[in-house]
Write a protein that holds these residues in place. Structure first.
Motif, mmCIF file in Angstrom:
data_model
loop_
_atom_site.group_PDB
_atom_site.id
_atom_site.type_symbol
_atom_site.label_atom_id
_atom_site.label_comp_id
_atom_site.label_asym_id
_atom_site.label_seq_id
_atom_site.Cartn_x
_atom_site.Cartn_y
_atom_site.Cartn_z
ATOM 1 N N LEU A 1 12.626 -1.333 -1.297
ATOM 2 C CA LEU A 1 11.162 -1.478 -1.274
ATOM 3 C C LEU A 1 10.619 -0.775 -2.517
ATOM 4 N N PRO A 2 10.105 -1.528 -3.504
ATOM 5 C CA PRO A 2 9.650 -0.922 -4.767
ATOM 6 C C PRO A 2 8.289 -0.237 -4.643
ATOM 7 N N VAL A 3 8.297 1.054 -4.339
ATOM 8 C CA VAL A 3 7.048 1.824 -4.202
ATOM 9 C C VAL A 3 6.579 2.243 -5.597
ATOM 10 N N TYR A 4 5.355 1.884 -5.960
ATOM 11 C CA TYR A 4 4.844 2.221 -7.286
ATOM 12 C C TYR A 4 4.558 3.722 -7.395
ATOM 13 N N PRO B 1 3.879 -13.177 0.532
ATOM 14 C CA PRO B 1 4.688 -11.955 0.440
ATOM 15 C C PRO B 1 4.719 -11.270 -0.921
ATOM 16 N N GLU B 2 3.721 -11.524 -1.771
ATOM 17 C CA GLU B 2 3.552 -10.716 -2.988
ATOM 18 C C GLU B 2 2.804 -9.414 -2.670
ATOM 19 N N LYS B 3 1.974 -9.421 -1.606
ATOM 20 C CA LYS B 3 1.189 -8.239 -1.243
ATOM 21 C C LYS B 3 2.113 -7.232 -0.559
ATOM 22 N N ASP C 1 4.965 2.833 -12.216
ATOM 23 C CA ASP C 1 3.676 2.556 -11.584
ATOM 24 C C ASP C 1 3.013 1.303 -12.156
ATOM 25 N N ARG C 2 2.072 0.758 -11.392
ATOM 26 C CA ARG C 2 1.199 -0.341 -11.851
ATOM 27 C C ARG C 2 0.274 0.206 -12.935
ATOM 28 N N GLN C 3 0.011 -0.571 -13.987
ATOM 29 C CA GLN C 3 -0.927 -0.141 -15.037
ATOM 30 C C GLN C 3 -2.332 0.015 -14.436
ATOM 31 N N PRO D 1 3.647 -7.513 3.498
ATOM 32 C CA PRO D 1 4.639 -8.584 3.729
ATOM 33 C C PRO D 1 5.810 -8.542 2.754
ATOM 34 N N LEU D 2 5.577 -8.044 1.530
ATOM 35 C CA LEU D 2 6.695 -7.908 0.584
ATOM 36 C C LEU D 2 7.718 -6.923 1.141
ATOM 37 N N PHE D 3 7.231 -5.781 1.611
ATOM 38 C CA PHE D 3 8.147 -4.743 2.083
ATOM 39 C C PHE D 3 8.840 -5.161 3.382
ATOM 40 N N VAL D 4 8.109 -5.828 4.282
ATOM 41 C CA VAL D 4 8.753 -6.253 5.536
ATOM 42 C C VAL D 4 9.864 -7.257 5.223
ATOM 43 N N PRO E 1 -8.409 -6.394 -14.067
ATOM 44 C CA PRO E 1 -9.021 -7.714 -14.310
ATOM 45 C C PRO E 1 -9.434 -8.396 -13.004
ATOM 46 N N TYR E 2 -8.611 -8.266 -11.954
ATOM 47 C CA TYR E 2 -9.005 -8.845 -10.650
ATOM 48 C C TYR E 2 -10.319 -8.241 -10.172
ATOM 49 N N ALA E 3 -10.383 -6.908 -10.142
ATOM 50 C CA ALA E 3 -11.577 -6.238 -9.603
ATOM 51 C C ALA E 3 -12.810 -6.574 -10.446
ATOM 52 N N LEU F 1 8.131 -9.530 -12.371
ATOM 53 C CA LEU F 1 7.416 -8.277 -12.103
ATOM 54 C C LEU F 1 8.360 -7.099 -11.848
ATOM 55 N N TYR F 2 9.474 -7.370 -11.165
ATOM 56 C CA TYR F 2 10.318 -6.256 -10.724
ATOM 57 C C TYR F 2 11.677 -6.207 -11.415
ATOM 58 N N GLY F 3 12.062 -7.347 -12.071
ATOM 59 C CA GLY F 3 13.416 -7.455 -12.610
ATOM 60 C C GLY F 3 13.792 -6.311 -13.542
ATOM 61 N N GLU G 1 -8.397 -16.053 -7.031
ATOM 62 C CA GLU G 1 -7.100 -15.478 -7.392
ATOM 63 C C GLU G 1 -7.191 -14.040 -6.904
ATOM 64 N N THR G 2 -6.144 -13.569 -6.204
ATOM 65 C CA THR G 2 -6.332 -12.331 -5.439
ATOM 66 C C THR G 2 -5.337 -11.212 -5.715
ATOM 67 N N HIS G 3 -4.291 -11.478 -6.509
ATOM 68 C CA HIS G 3 -3.269 -10.430 -6.596
ATOM 69 C C HIS G 3 -3.407 -9.603 -7.875
ATOM 70 N N VAL G 4 -3.607 -8.314 -7.712
ATOM 71 C CA VAL G 4 -3.875 -7.418 -8.843
ATOM 72 C C VAL G 4 -2.764 -7.487 -9.891
ATOM 73 N N SER H 1 -15.987 -10.486 -0.790
ATOM 74 C CA SER H 1 -15.655 -9.591 -1.895
ATOM 75 C C SER H 1 -14.717 -8.478 -1.408
ATOM 76 N N THR H 2 -14.578 -7.460 -2.197
ATOM 77 C CA THR H 2 -13.510 -6.481 -1.970
ATOM 78 C C THR H 2 -13.960 -5.060 -2.277
ATOM 79 N N ASP H 3 -13.291 -4.105 -1.641
ATOM 80 C CA ASP H 3 -13.583 -2.692 -1.948
ATOM 81 C C ASP H 3 -13.180 -2.327 -3.379
ATOM 82 N N GLU H 4 -12.367 -3.190 -4.023
ATOM 83 C CA GLU H 4 -11.915 -2.867 -5.386
ATOM 84 C C GLU H 4 -13.066 -2.871 -6.389
ATOM 85 N N VAL H 5 -14.204 -3.485 -6.039
ATOM 86 C CA VAL H 5 -15.324 -3.504 -6.992
ATOM 87 C C VAL H 5 -15.876 -2.097 -7.219
#
Ligand code: NAD
Ligand code: DAU
Length: 342
Positions: free
Chosen positions: A207-210, A190-192, A275-277, A195-198, A152-154, A334-336, A87-90, A127-131
């Protein structure tokens, strides 16, 4: 190494990796093992299947299902596992962490155990740089830095890394880990953000910029990530981790401006929202360890963003049905009701 089990191979990076490897190594066979969650899609592999036929096989299965994993390894004479399944989306991990713990922690353990039981198969963990958590000052994360995950993702990905290292130390399993920066390119759900913004911009939506949009990320082209994984898989030292990215960072606002310019869309589409928590302010890694093995990225940030924009403009057949499916409810949730701040 000839028969590779690529878990999560129907997802974004996995499908690009399968395409890259089958093109490069004519004597390899790849078995994609994928649960096909909302993020996994068979159409991501349809061109590869048409081109490579029986060198690509597909098994639908969950990496948490030990018996099914063992069966796939036995039935296809697997000698290496590359684990992309996650599962990959923060933002989804903030809304509901449970699936992240299941797949990214327990699922990693199941695969390691299967590799051990099958006679210590070669195992590579994506793995990911988020660690590393968010990075202060002008430091660039080194592989030897402590992990300090914050979402939680990281945290689930860092747990996976710890388990991989434990299997190397305890059982001598031949493992490597690669930690990638933010990937962009073809077939990204397109959640990331890119691709979401494009796709929002192509629909003339905001374009919802946090927050202030000054968070920093290293947007690397997915093919550069795949070539880096290939190098680690073949040249990496067992028990070691390798960072993969351009080694440079940019702000989200800089990314958005390149994206809008590439589309010929106005800056007025930018909308700053709540912003994102726990939002990590900056990721940036030092990639010298992998470069010492002869790898280097081919795409700059700007080239990667422009190439990605072009792919989405040309491949509406792929993303339009996605945006009209499960994604709609997710977007609303998420955005509504998200507060607009500027
Ligand atoms: P993705 O969400 O596009 O794809 C994930 C894939 O895993 C999907 O095909 C999904 O069906 C599959 N999957 C999920 N749970 C599964 C399970 N229990 N069993 C079997 N398959 C399952 O993800 P992605 O962006 O391609 O990321 C792939 C890997 O790379 C992940 O491990 C992620 O943590 C890592 N990573 C991603 C990025 C990025 O920017 N996207 C950067 C660095 C590292
Ligand atoms: O850094 C690697 C990680 O990159 C991977 O491990 C993850 O799997 C992948 O999802 C990605 O995580 P991010 O949280 O960095 O990616 P995302 O595309 O969600 O967000 C990138 C940046 O854009 C981040 O600072 C948050 C911001 N953003 C994101 C969305 C979805 C916005 O400003 N608005 C948005 O709507």
């Amino acid at each position: 190494m000839q028969n590779i089990l690529v878990t999560g191979g129907a997802g974004f990076i996995g499908c690009n990796f399968v395409r890259y490897m089958l093109d490069k190594y004519p004597d390899y066979t790849i078995v994609v093992y994928d649960k096909l969650t909302y993020a996994g899609r068979l159409e991501n592999l349809q061109d590869v299947q048409a081109q490579h036929g029986s060198r690509l096989r597909f098994v639908q299965g969950d990496i948490c299902d030990a018996a099914a994993v063992d069966d796939a390894i036995g039935a296809h004479d697997i000698d290496a596992i590359v684990n992309f399944a996650a599962e990959t989306h923060v933002d989804r991990s903030i809304m509901s962490p449970d699936a992240f713990i299941q797949t990214d922690v327990y699922g990693t353990y199941v695969l390691l155990e299967a590799a051990r039981k099958a006679g210590n198969l070669r195992y590579h963990q994506i793995s990911t740089d988020e660690v590393y958590g968010h990075i202060h000052g002008d430091h660039r994360s080194l592989e030897s830095d402590s992990m300090a995950p914050r979402s939680p993702y990281a945290a689930s990905k860092a747990s996976g890394d710890h388990m991989v290292n434990a299997y190397y130390i305890t059982y001598g399993l031949p493992v490597t880990i690669s930690r990638g920066a933010n990937n962009i390119g073809p077939f990204q759900y397109p959640e990331k953000v890119v691709p979401l913004f494009v796709t929002n911009a192509l629909n003339n939506m905001a374009l919802p910029v946090y927050g202030d949009g000054k968070q920093m990320r290293d947007y690397q082209y997915v093919i550069d990530h795949c070539s880096g994984i290939d190098v680690v898989l073949h040249e990496g030292v067992m028990g070691e981790s390798y960072n993969i990215g351009t080694g440079k960072e940019m702000t989200n606002l800089e990314m958005v401006e390149i994206l809008l310019d590439a589309l010929g869309k106005p800056r007025s589409l930018i909308q700053h929202v709540e912003d994102r928590q726990g939002h990590d302010r900056r990721y940036c890694m030092n990639v010298n360890k992998l470069m010492a093995l002869g790898w280097e990225p081919e795409y700059t940030h700007e080239e990667a963003i422009r190439a990605t924009v072009r792919w989405y403009v040309d491949n509406q057949w792929w993303w339009e049905p996605i945006r009209n499916g499960e994604f709609k409810e997710y977007y609303q949730r998420l955005y509504g009701n998200r507060k607009v701040i500027g």
